[in-house]
Every structure is written in C-alpha cells, then in structure tokens.
Design a protein around this motif. Structure first.
Motif, PDB file in Angstrom:
ATOM      1  N   SER A  92      -3.392  -2.921   0.265  1.00  0.00           N
ATOM      2  CA  SER A  92      -4.205  -2.310  -0.778  1.00  0.00           C
ATOM      3  C   SER A  92      -4.360  -3.234  -1.983  1.00  0.00           C
ATOM      4  O   SER A  92      -3.373  -3.614  -2.619  1.00  0.00           O
ATOM      5  N   GLY A 138       0.817  -1.203   0.000  1.00  0.00           N
ATOM      6  CA  GLY A 138       0.000   0.000   0.000  1.00  0.00           C
ATOM      7  C   GLY A 138       0.849   1.251   0.000  1.00  0.00           C
ATOM      8  O   GLY A 138       2.044   1.215   0.294  1.00  0.00           O
ATOM      9  N   LYS A 139       0.221   2.333  -0.338  1.00  0.00           N
ATOM     10  CA  LYS A 139       0.910   3.615  -0.457  1.00  0.00           C
ATOM     11  C   LYS A 139       1.622   4.025   0.826  1.00  0.00           C
ATOM     12  O   LYS A 139       2.681   4.619   0.797  1.00  0.00           O
ATOM     13  N   TYR A 190      -5.627  -2.375  -4.825  1.00  0.00           N
ATOM     14  CA  TYR A 190      -5.268  -1.605  -6.026  1.00  0.00           C
ATOM     15  C   TYR A 190      -3.758  -1.595  -6.259  1.00  0.00           C
ATOM     16  O   TYR A 190      -3.292  -1.772  -7.384  1.00  0.00           O
ATOM     17  N   GLU A 191      -2.985  -1.393  -5.217  1.00  0.00           N
ATOM     18  CA  GLU A 191      -1.525  -1.414  -5.345  1.00  0.00           C
ATOM     19  C   GLU A 191      -1.059  -2.826  -5.722  1.00  0.00           C
ATOM     20  O   GLU A 191      -0.176  -2.997  -6.557  1.00  0.00           O
ATOM     21  N   ASP A 219       5.094  -0.389  -1.857  1.00  0.00           N
ATOM     22  CA  ASP A 219       4.161   0.390  -2.656  1.00  0.00           C
ATOM     23  C   ASP A 219       4.470   0.190  -4.144  1.00  0.00           C
ATOM     24  O   ASP A 219       5.546  -0.253  -4.516  1.00  0.00           O
TER      25      ASP A 219
END
Length: 91
Positions: A63, A29-30, A65-66, A35
């Motif tokens: 995440s 995740g960011k 999306y990541e 990331d």
C-alpha cells in the motif's frame, strides 16, 4: 521477531542506551505483514529512549498510503534515522 496487532513483524537489535536497529521485512499494508498502526507503535516506543535508529528494509511493495504514512512518521521525528535497503524495496 516480535509481533504486534495485524501481523506487524519487527525485530530490534543492537539496542544500547542511545541507538537501536529496527528490521522490517514483508509487504506493507493494512492486511499485510507491515502496517502503519503496528509500525507507529513500535517506532514511538523505540524513539522515546533512543537518539539514533537504523531501519533495515526488505519489502516487496504494498500500500502506497501505508508506506507514505510510515515515511512521514519517520521524517517528523527528532531521532537521527538511517535507512538501509536489504534485498528489495519495491513500489
């Protein structure tokens, strides 16, 4: 263990002329240990001179999306990639 921006941690071992091994441990995740931006930079640096890559993962989640962006990046590569889950591959 090398560090890139936003805390991305990775380790490259067994780097010969043709192959390398990339170890990724941590949440994705960011704001987490791994990331997409950091992975993308390390991955592209590696595949410019390598034809085979082993990616070892130990991840507690993070995440979606990541994670999907990392997966898509690896799938779009011409490099032969083998992934090995060590311990946990959650989410």
């Amino acid at each position: 263990m090398a560090r890139l921006k936003q805390g991305f941690q990775y380790e490259v071992t067994n780097a010969t002329q043709q192959d390398a091994e990339l170890k990724i441990y941590g949440y994705i995740g960011k704001w987490e240990a791994v990331d997409y931006a950091g992975f993308q930079q390390a991955f592209r640096d590696l595949i410019t001179s390598k034809t085979t890559l082993t990616v070892r993962l130990h991840c507690g989640g993070g995440s979606v999306y990541e994670g999907l962006a990392i997966y898509d990046l690896m799938r779009s590569s011409d490099c032969k990639i083998t992934t090995i889950n060590e311990g946990l591959a959650a989410s």
